[in-house]
Write an enzyme that holds these catalytic residues in place. Structure first.
Site, PDB file in Angstrom:
ATOM      1  N   ASP A   1      60.800  28.457  42.861  1.00  0.00           N
ATOM      2  CA  ASP A   1      62.008  28.732  42.062  1.00  0.00           C
ATOM      3  C   ASP A   1      61.603  29.316  40.507  1.00  0.00           C
ATOM      4  O   ASP A   1      62.632  29.357  39.809  1.00  0.00           O
ATOM      5  CB  ASP A   1      62.518  27.389  41.670  1.00  0.00           C
ATOM      6  CG  ASP A   1      61.359  26.287  41.047  1.00  0.00           C
ATOM      7  OD1 ASP A   1      60.393  26.900  40.566  1.00  0.00           O
ATOM      8  OD2 ASP A   1      61.526  25.026  40.954  1.00  0.00           O
TER       9      ASP A   1
ATOM     10  N   ASP B   1      45.346  31.089  33.627  1.00  0.00           N
ATOM     11  CA  ASP B   1      46.097  30.079  34.557  1.00  0.00           C
ATOM     12  C   ASP B   1      45.335  28.724  34.604  1.00  0.00           C
ATOM     13  O   ASP B   1      44.564  28.412  35.293  1.00  0.00           O
ATOM     14  CB  ASP B   1      45.878  30.903  35.926  1.00  0.00           C
ATOM     15  CG  ASP B   1      47.069  30.583  36.891  1.00  0.00           C
ATOM     16  OD1 ASP B   1      47.343  29.327  36.916  1.00  0.00           O
ATOM     17  OD2 ASP B   1      47.490  31.380  37.483  1.00  0.00           O
TER      18      ASP B   1
ATOM     19  N   ASP C   1      43.212  36.308  41.611  1.00  0.00           N
ATOM     20  CA  ASP C   1      44.407  36.648  40.923  1.00  0.00           C
ATOM     21  C   ASP C   1      44.367  35.872  39.602  1.00  0.00           C
ATOM     22  O   ASP C   1      45.169  36.059  38.759  1.00  0.00           O
ATOM     23  CB  ASP C   1      45.568  36.473  41.711  1.00  0.00           C
ATOM     24  CG  ASP C   1      45.632  34.979  42.496  1.00  0.00           C
ATOM     25  OD1 ASP C   1      44.776  34.717  43.328  1.00  0.00           O
ATOM     26  OD2 ASP C   1      46.585  34.222  42.045  1.00  0.00           O
TER      27      ASP C   1
ATOM     28  N   GLY D   1      55.397  35.435  39.920  1.00  0.00           N
ATOM     29  CA  GLY D   1      56.373  34.850  40.594  1.00  0.00           C
ATOM     30  C   GLY D   1      57.186  33.848  39.614  1.00  0.00           C
ATOM     31  O   GLY D   1      58.507  33.414  39.945  1.00  0.00           O
TER      32      GLY D   1
HETATM   33  P1  AMP Z   1      48.690  30.090  40.815  1.00  0.00           P
HETATM   34  O1  AMP Z   1      48.182  29.274  41.758  1.00  0.00           O
HETATM   35  O2  AMP Z   1      49.451  29.495  39.584  1.00  0.00           O
HETATM   36  O3  AMP Z   1      47.692  31.123  40.495  1.00  0.00           O
HETATM   37  O4  AMP Z   1      49.959  30.867  41.496  1.00  0.00           O
HETATM   38  C1  AMP Z   1      49.971  31.726  42.743  1.00  0.00           C
HETATM   39  C2  AMP Z   1      51.093  32.586  42.943  1.00  0.00           C
HETATM   40  O5  AMP Z   1      52.063  31.772  43.052  1.00  0.00           O
HETATM   41  C3  AMP Z   1      51.456  33.313  41.660  1.00  0.00           C
HETATM   42  O6  AMP Z   1      51.915  34.567  42.258  1.00  0.00           O
HETATM   43  C4  AMP Z   1      52.394  32.544  40.943  1.00  0.00           C
HETATM   44  O7  AMP Z   1      53.413  33.651  40.375  1.00  0.00           O
HETATM   45  C5  AMP Z   1      53.099  31.886  42.095  1.00  0.00           C
HETATM   46  N1  AMP Z   1      53.919  30.982  41.888  1.00  0.00           N
HETATM   47  C6  AMP Z   1      53.369  29.723  41.386  1.00  0.00           C
HETATM   48  N2  AMP Z   1      54.533  28.500  40.981  1.00  0.00           N
HETATM   49  C7  AMP Z   1      55.453  29.510  41.142  1.00  0.00           C
HETATM   50  C8  AMP Z   1      57.119  29.151  41.117  1.00  0.00           C
HETATM   51  N3  AMP Z   1      57.423  27.810  40.643  1.00  0.00           N
HETATM   52  N4  AMP Z   1      58.061  29.891  41.589  1.00  0.00           N
HETATM   53  C9  AMP Z   1      57.630  31.150  42.003  1.00  0.00           C
HETATM   54  N5  AMP Z   1      56.336  31.679  41.953  1.00  0.00           N
HETATM   55  C10 AMP Z   1      55.331  30.685  41.876  1.00  0.00           C
HETATM   56 MG    MG Z   2      47.866  32.542  38.804  1.00  0.00          MG
END
Ligand code: AMP
Ligand code: MG
Length: 442
Positions: A81, A218, A208, A48
């Protein structure tokens, strides 16, 4: 810009502007689709806020993904965003570098660059991207995606690709998929054992965020434990302690079960046999964990042998550390260098009894000189202490890089204890620790 990593990748250009222009100006890039179990619940996800720029092949034929994180919205951004704050990206840089020097398999950060954007969080903050280098970003969630939303052929293609790229040695096995599953489980056990060696709490071990390559990645809500307690949690959203320090082995087993489930259709043409093969893998999991975990803990105590009796010595120490709220890193440091003042509660009589028992064990085996050598190799003197990380980052976002540069330097030699750097070994005050909270997608 990470000059050490640049030279390890055999990128000879010393011109930072040129490298940044290459990274930021890349025209071919893609976001990866994946799914994942987040805190136990299955969700369709995807990059994302990250894009893979491409692969980089070193002259030694090592292949790496180059990814930009915080680079803007993608097909998978949902309501987000796509951006990242400078503080969060510097945090990833600092901690992933520390992990690398702690000799733990990890993604690495090549550079952090400000984007010039303002990113809206609780307050407006400066935006940045980090260029992340990893053997591969394929994760358990990629396999879950293929299993749930793709065909059996897709799943086979993903498996073949991953084997070719990450575990080519299993190609000669009778059942390469089964051998691949075992390799990934083994790599993940080694990784989490290693995390626990240094007191690392990943904080968001959703499927993930579990790489097939066995690399830590991550770096969102991760943190390092100071006073030992298996229930230590810092992530603001981990209310039930699912990803607490001492629960990490249970979670990695659970995550590996999700990985095995994804592989079932190609583990064997007969579904019942496939299930049996997967179950066999898991019947061995606990004994492999116990063997490797205690081996690691005993090495922290300078003991190279293994036995059930010696495991008790470890358990007794962990109980003492919990009851006396001993600093995890400094306890082992004190034992290594025989400096009790680093961790004064070790003066307690109950600790002395344990200490005598440990000393007798060492005397009757390899002796102290050898034990000390083993302990120095296995016990870091310097870890990224949470309070120092925060202080360094808060200064860095105001343009003062003094502390972060100093920290990066100290953490580049974490196993070399130096008396004059003693203040970097001081744990934070308990009140800081009790209030400290980390966050995911900042
Ligand atoms: P994470 O907890 O960092 O593994 O993120 C979980 C999901 O949320 C992943 O698919 C990321 O790409 C998405 N994600 C986290 N932060 C953002 C952001 N600011 N904008 C878009 N997607 C996000
Ligand atoms: Mg992640």
């Amino acid at each position: 810009m990470n000059d050490g990593l640049l030279s390890e990748l055999h990128i000879s250009s010393k011109n930072h502007e040129e490298i940044l222009a290459l990274l930021l100006g890349s025209e071919s890039s893609f976001a990866q689709a994946y799914a994942g179990h987040q805190f136990g619940g299955f969700t369709k996800l995807g990059d994302g806020r990250a894009i893979v720029l491409g692969e980089y092949l070193t002259p030694l034929n090592q292949r790496f993904d180059i990814q930009l994180k915080g680079s803007g919205r993608t097909l998978y951004s949902r309501g987000g965003d796509g951006k990242a704050t400078l503080k969060a990206m510097l945090r990833e840089y600092l901690i992933s570098e520390a992990m690398f020097h702690l000799k733990i398999s990890t993604s690495r950060s090549l550079a952090v660059a400000k984007t010039g954007d303002l990113v809206q969080r609780e307050t407006d903050q400066e935006g940045a991207v980090v260029a992340r280098i990893m053997k591969s970003h394929i994760r358990v969630g990629t396999f879950e995606y293929a299993r749930q939303f793709g065909s059996t052929e897709d799943l086979q293609a993903l498996t073949d690709y991953s084997i070719q790229r990450l575990y080519p040695e299993v190609l000669n096995e009778e059942n390469p998929t089964l051998a691949f599953l075992k390799k990934v489980i083994s790599a993940q056990i080694d990784l989490v054992v290693n995390w626990m060696r240094v007191g690392f709490i990943h904080g968001v071990m959703n499927t993930d965020n579990v790489a097939i390559s066995g690399e830590t990645f991550d770096y969102g809500p991760c943190a390092f434990m100071n006073a030992y307690h298996p229930e230590t949690v810092f992530s603001s959203i981990d209310k039930n302690g699912r990803y607490a320090f001492g629960n990490q082995p249970n979670i990695i087993k659970w995550n590996m079960a999700r990985f095995a489930e994804s592989l079932l259709p190609i583990l064997h043409s007969d579904p019942e046999t496939a299930l049996k093969l997967a179950q066999q893998c898991f019947s061995e999991f606990d004994s492999i964990w116990v063997q490797r975990f205690y081996k690691m803990m005993l090495l922290k105590l300078g003991i190279e042998q293994q036995s059930t009796e010696l495991n008790i010595l470890v358990n007794e120490l962990l109980t003492l550390m919990t009851n006396l709220k001993l600093d995890y890193t400094n306890t082992f440091l004190s034992l290594t260098y025989d400096i009790i003042e680093l961790n004064s509660p070790m003066d307690e009589p109950e600790f002395q009894t344990w200490l005598d028992k440990w000393k007798k064990t060492i005397e009757s085996s390899t002796g102290f000189e050898k034990a000390k050598k083993v302990m120095i190799e296995n016990n870091p003197a310097f870890i990224p202490r949470n309070h120092l990380v925060e202080e360094a980052l808060d200064l860095a976002v105001t343009g003062n890089n003094e502390l972060i540069t100093q920290l990066l330097s100290v953490l580049s030699k974490p196993y070399q204890y130096q008396e004059d750097l003693k203040h970097f070994t001081t744990p934070p005050p308990e009140v800081f620790e009790n209030r400290y909270a980390t966050f995911c997608g900042t």
